[in-house]
Motif scaffolding. Structure first.
Motif, PDB file in Angstrom:
ATOM      1  N   LEU A  86      10.636   2.580   1.917  1.00  0.00           N
ATOM      2  CA  LEU A  86      10.445   2.949   0.516  1.00  0.00           C
ATOM      3  C   LEU A  86       9.535   1.944  -0.204  1.00  0.00           C
ATOM      4  N   GLN A  87       9.002   2.393  -1.331  1.00  0.00           N
ATOM      5  CA  GLN A  87       8.036   1.572  -2.066  1.00  0.00           C
ATOM      6  C   GLN A  87       8.727   0.545  -2.956  1.00  0.00           C
ATOM      7  N   PRO A  88       8.455  -0.753  -2.741  1.00  0.00           N
ATOM      8  CA  PRO A  88       8.923  -1.757  -3.687  1.00  0.00           C
ATOM      9  C   PRO A  88       8.239  -1.561  -5.050  1.00  0.00           C
ATOM     10  N   LYS A  89       9.001  -1.704  -6.119  1.00  0.00           N
ATOM     11  CA  LYS A  89       8.460  -1.437  -7.450  1.00  0.00           C
ATOM     12  C   LYS A  89       7.325  -2.383  -7.844  1.00  0.00           C
ATOM     13  N   LYS A  90       7.314  -3.584  -7.290  1.00  0.00           N
ATOM     14  CA  LYS A  90       6.297  -4.563  -7.694  1.00  0.00           C
ATOM     15  C   LYS A  90       4.928  -4.290  -7.093  1.00  0.00           C
ATOM     16  N   ILE A  91       4.877  -3.418  -6.095  1.00  0.00           N
ATOM     17  CA  ILE A  91       3.577  -3.169  -5.459  1.00  0.00           C
ATOM     18  C   ILE A  91       2.541  -2.705  -6.481  1.00  0.00           C
ATOM     19  N   LYS A  92       2.907  -1.778  -7.316  1.00  0.00           N
ATOM     20  CA  LYS A  92       1.950  -1.253  -8.297  1.00  0.00           C
ATOM     21  C   LYS A  92       1.479  -2.354  -9.245  1.00  0.00           C
ATOM     22  N   VAL A 347      -2.713  -6.619   1.093  1.00  0.00           N
ATOM     23  CA  VAL A 347      -2.008  -7.901   0.918  1.00  0.00           C
ATOM     24  C   VAL A 347      -1.018  -7.795  -0.238  1.00  0.00           C
ATOM     25  N   CYS A 348      -1.423  -7.152  -1.314  1.00  0.00           N
ATOM     26  CA  CYS A 348      -0.536  -6.992  -2.480  1.00  0.00           C
ATOM     27  C   CYS A 348       0.752  -6.278  -2.088  1.00  0.00           C
ATOM     28  N   ALA A 349       0.609  -5.197  -1.332  1.00  0.00           N
ATOM     29  CA  ALA A 349       1.777  -4.428  -0.918  1.00  0.00           C
ATOM     30  C   ALA A 349       2.701  -5.279  -0.052  1.00  0.00           C
ATOM     31  N   LEU A 350       2.117  -6.028   0.863  1.00  0.00           N
ATOM     32  CA  LEU A 350       2.928  -6.861   1.752  1.00  0.00           C
ATOM     33  C   LEU A 350       3.601  -7.991   0.981  1.00  0.00           C
ATOM     34  N   GLN A 351       2.890  -8.579   0.022  1.00  0.00           N
ATOM     35  CA  GLN A 351       3.486  -9.643  -0.782  1.00  0.00           C
ATOM     36  C   GLN A 351       4.712  -9.141  -1.533  1.00  0.00           C
ATOM     37  N   ALA A 352       4.610  -7.959  -2.149  1.00  0.00           N
ATOM     38  CA  ALA A 352       5.731  -7.419  -2.922  1.00  0.00           C
ATOM     39  C   ALA A 352       6.970  -7.258  -2.056  1.00  0.00           C
ATOM     40  N   SER A 353       6.775  -6.835  -0.820  1.00  0.00           N
ATOM     41  CA  SER A 353       7.918  -6.642   0.073  1.00  0.00           C
ATOM     42  C   SER A 353       8.468  -7.968   0.584  1.00  0.00           C
ATOM     43  N   LEU A 354       7.578  -8.847   1.038  1.00  0.00           N
ATOM     44  CA  LEU A 354       8.034 -10.124   1.608  1.00  0.00           C
ATOM     45  C   LEU A 354       8.777 -10.958   0.571  1.00  0.00           C
ATOM     46  N   GLU A 355       8.401 -10.847  -0.690  1.00  0.00           N
ATOM     47  CA  GLU A 355       9.109 -11.593  -1.736  1.00  0.00           C
ATOM     48  C   GLU A 355      10.551 -11.107  -1.873  1.00  0.00           C
ATOM     49  N   ILE A 356      10.779  -9.824  -1.635  1.00  0.00           N
ATOM     50  CA  ILE A 356      12.155  -9.321  -1.654  1.00  0.00           C
ATOM     51  C   ILE A 356      12.943  -9.934  -0.507  1.00  0.00           C
ATOM     52  N   PHE A 357      12.361  -9.925   0.689  1.00  0.00           N
ATOM     53  CA  PHE A 357      13.047 -10.511   1.842  1.00  0.00           C
ATOM     54  C   PHE A 357      13.332 -11.998   1.646  1.00  0.00           C
ATOM     55  N   SER A 358      12.447 -12.678   0.924  1.00  0.00           N
ATOM     56  CA  SER A 358      12.611 -14.130   0.758  1.00  0.00           C
ATOM     57  C   SER A 358      13.825 -14.485  -0.103  1.00  0.00           C
ATOM     58  N   GLN A 359      14.416 -13.493  -0.778  1.00  0.00           N
ATOM     59  CA  GLN A 359      15.544 -13.770  -1.665  1.00  0.00           C
ATOM     60  C   GLN A 359      16.885 -13.865  -0.928  1.00  0.00           C
ATOM     61  N   THR A 360      16.899 -13.507   0.345  1.00  0.00           N
ATOM     62  CA  THR A 360      18.155 -13.601   1.104  1.00  0.00           C
ATOM     63  C   THR A 360      17.827 -13.831   2.571  1.00  0.00           C
TER      64      THR A 360
END
Length: 479
Positions: A86-92, A347-360
């Protein structure tokens, strides 16, 4: 209640999902299949807030949905994260930032802003390295998965007269299979003789680790490269990566993995396991969108000895890259394999997702995943196990291994009635999952954005889907 912590038994090992589900049911004084159990597990879930980071599609927006069968304002049950996350909201937000920067700065965006374009991939590579258990210098973000596999095989597959085979699992993902075949052909080798494929035992769906190790022991002296999936896309089987790596290397083989279905799904320790090379896409469990920027890894032990066979400008050391002298100063290790500047919107799309993973930590996501998938398995076995006394009853066979250490979050289901009819009925009712030929339904409850209530609702809807599929089959048979 214990906030979904995987409680320990008296011998110190984690309790099974079955025991946890039944313990919660006992505390609630209800049946383990009661919806109350799902709601309680969601209440206790420490990671439930991650769901808010994603766009969950509405059932009314899914093209196959029959609006007469659903509440159109409900969220769909999205169990297709093993196909497209699914699309992370921060990607946009991040993409809009770069589009605005491009509009306002033009070429100056290469060196300015919080995400300079020439360093875009390097800004987030450490986040990716954490997820795969590697050092930052062992990972590069580039290309697509199959491009990276070709680049890696060109360097790692060096056949000799005595060592010329590539070993794979049966039913590998087609692109992996085609890539390996074409690499063999590139070297003028006979594919039938040089491609060694391990099949499951007769009557079985998945591979036994003892059989894999036995083939490596028997054939290893003629094998140049072992290339397996981390998690098998069709069966959902998680292979024993460290044991396969160790066994292969002891026989003198180089060992690599396609981690497309493993990254973001299970805990990975590529460096500590000593895996020689690996590659993966990011649009499944890493949620970067179709065709997202892929990743590649080479263990640091190869950084000075394994060189790319095909080179590009971006593999040149940064400090002299822009002197434009056409005298290659190759970056060591995987960074020398980079060909082109990074596509900043990907890169933007990947950053938005990886930042979510970095929280746990992945360890916590994996704990939730084990319970979420175990709960799904529990309900399927409760309602849809084969009944020898009622041969007419539709049943569901779980192809994926039942041992939690041998799977990620995907369960692959086979039905005693045609799977296509069940799949169509599920889609009509707002379920997003995945059918694969010849007879498999792949469902993946993803811990980042799926809930225990999603699992319970899926089972409820599966019941009505099966009933409709049975009725369709009956009417067809009598027409």
């Amino acid at each position: 209640m214990n906030n979904l912590k995987m409680d320990l038994s008296s011998n110190g090992s984690p309790l099974s999902p079955v025991i946890i589900v039944e313990n919660i049911a006992s505390q609630l004084a209800c049946s383990p299949v009661d919806k109350k159990v799902a709601l309680q597990m969601d209440e206790e879930d420490e990671l439930k807030y991650f769901r808010e980071h994603f766009h969950i599609p509405k059932v009314k927006d899914l093209p196959p949905t029959n609006l007469a069968l659903v509440d159109e304002d409900e969220n769909c049950i999205y169990f297709a994260g093993n196909s497209l996350g699914l699309q992370p909201k921060k990607i946009k937000t991040y993409i809009d930032e770069e589009l605005d920067k491009w509009a306002k700065m033009g070429v100056h965006g290469h060196m300015n802003g919080k995400r300079p374009w020439i360093f875009g991939d390097e800004c987030i590579v450490e986040l990716m390295a954490d997820i795969v258990g590697a050092h930052k210098e062992e990972v590069a973000l580039m290309n697509g998965l199959t491009v990276n596999l070709h680049l890696l095989l060109l360097s790692f597959f060096k056949p000799t007269t005595n060592r010329y085979k590539i070993l794979m699992e049966a039913k590998a993902f087609p692109s992996d299979h085609y890539a390996v075949e074409s690499q063999l052909q590139l070297h003028g080798l006979n594919v039938e003789r040089s491609l060694l494929i391990i099949e499951p035992r007769k009557g079985e769906e998945t591979l036994r680790i003892e059989d894999i190790l036995a083939v490596i022991e028997k054939e290893g002296d003629s094998v140049a490269v072992i290339f397996f999936s981390g998690v098998q896309y069709y069966t959902g089987q998680l292979f024993d990566i460290p044991r396969i790596t160790k066994a292969g290397q002891e026989k003198g083989c180089l060992v690599g993995f396609d981690m497309a279905h493993a990254v973001g799904n299970i805990e990975l320790c590529l460096h500590d396991w000593g895996v020689d090379f690996a590659c993966w896409c990011t649009y499944k469990y890493l949620n970067t969108g179709a065709g997202g920027l892929a990743g590649a890894y080479i263990h640091e032990k190869h950084s000075q000895t394994v060189k790319p066979m095909l080179t590009g400008w971006w593999g040149h050391e940064f400090k002299t890259r822009f002197l434009m002298e056409n005298k290659l100063q190759l970056s060591p290790g995987i960074n020398g394999f980079r060909l082109s500047n990074p596509p900043i919107l990907l890169v933007c799309a990947l950053q938005a997702s990886l930042e979510i993973f970095s929280q746990t930590p992945m360890k916590l996501l994996r704990k939730k995943s084990i319970l979420l998938t175990g709960y799904l398995e529990y309900l399927i076995r409760h309602y849809y196990s084969e009944d020898k006394e009622d041969p007419e009853k539709t049943y569901v066979k779980i192809i994926t291994p039942s041992h939690i250490e041998e799977r990620g979050c995907q369960l692959t289901l086979a039905f005693s009635i045609p799977v296509k009819s069940v799949f169509k009925e599920l889609e009509k009712r707002g379920i997003a999952c995945d059918m694969r030929e010849p007879n498999a339904l792949r469902v993946a409850p993803v811990p980042l954005y799926n809930s225990f209530r999603d699992v319970h609702r899926f089972i409820e809807i599966l019941g009505s889907a099966i009933t409709s599929a049975e009725q369709t089959a009956d009417s067809t048979a009598h027409s």
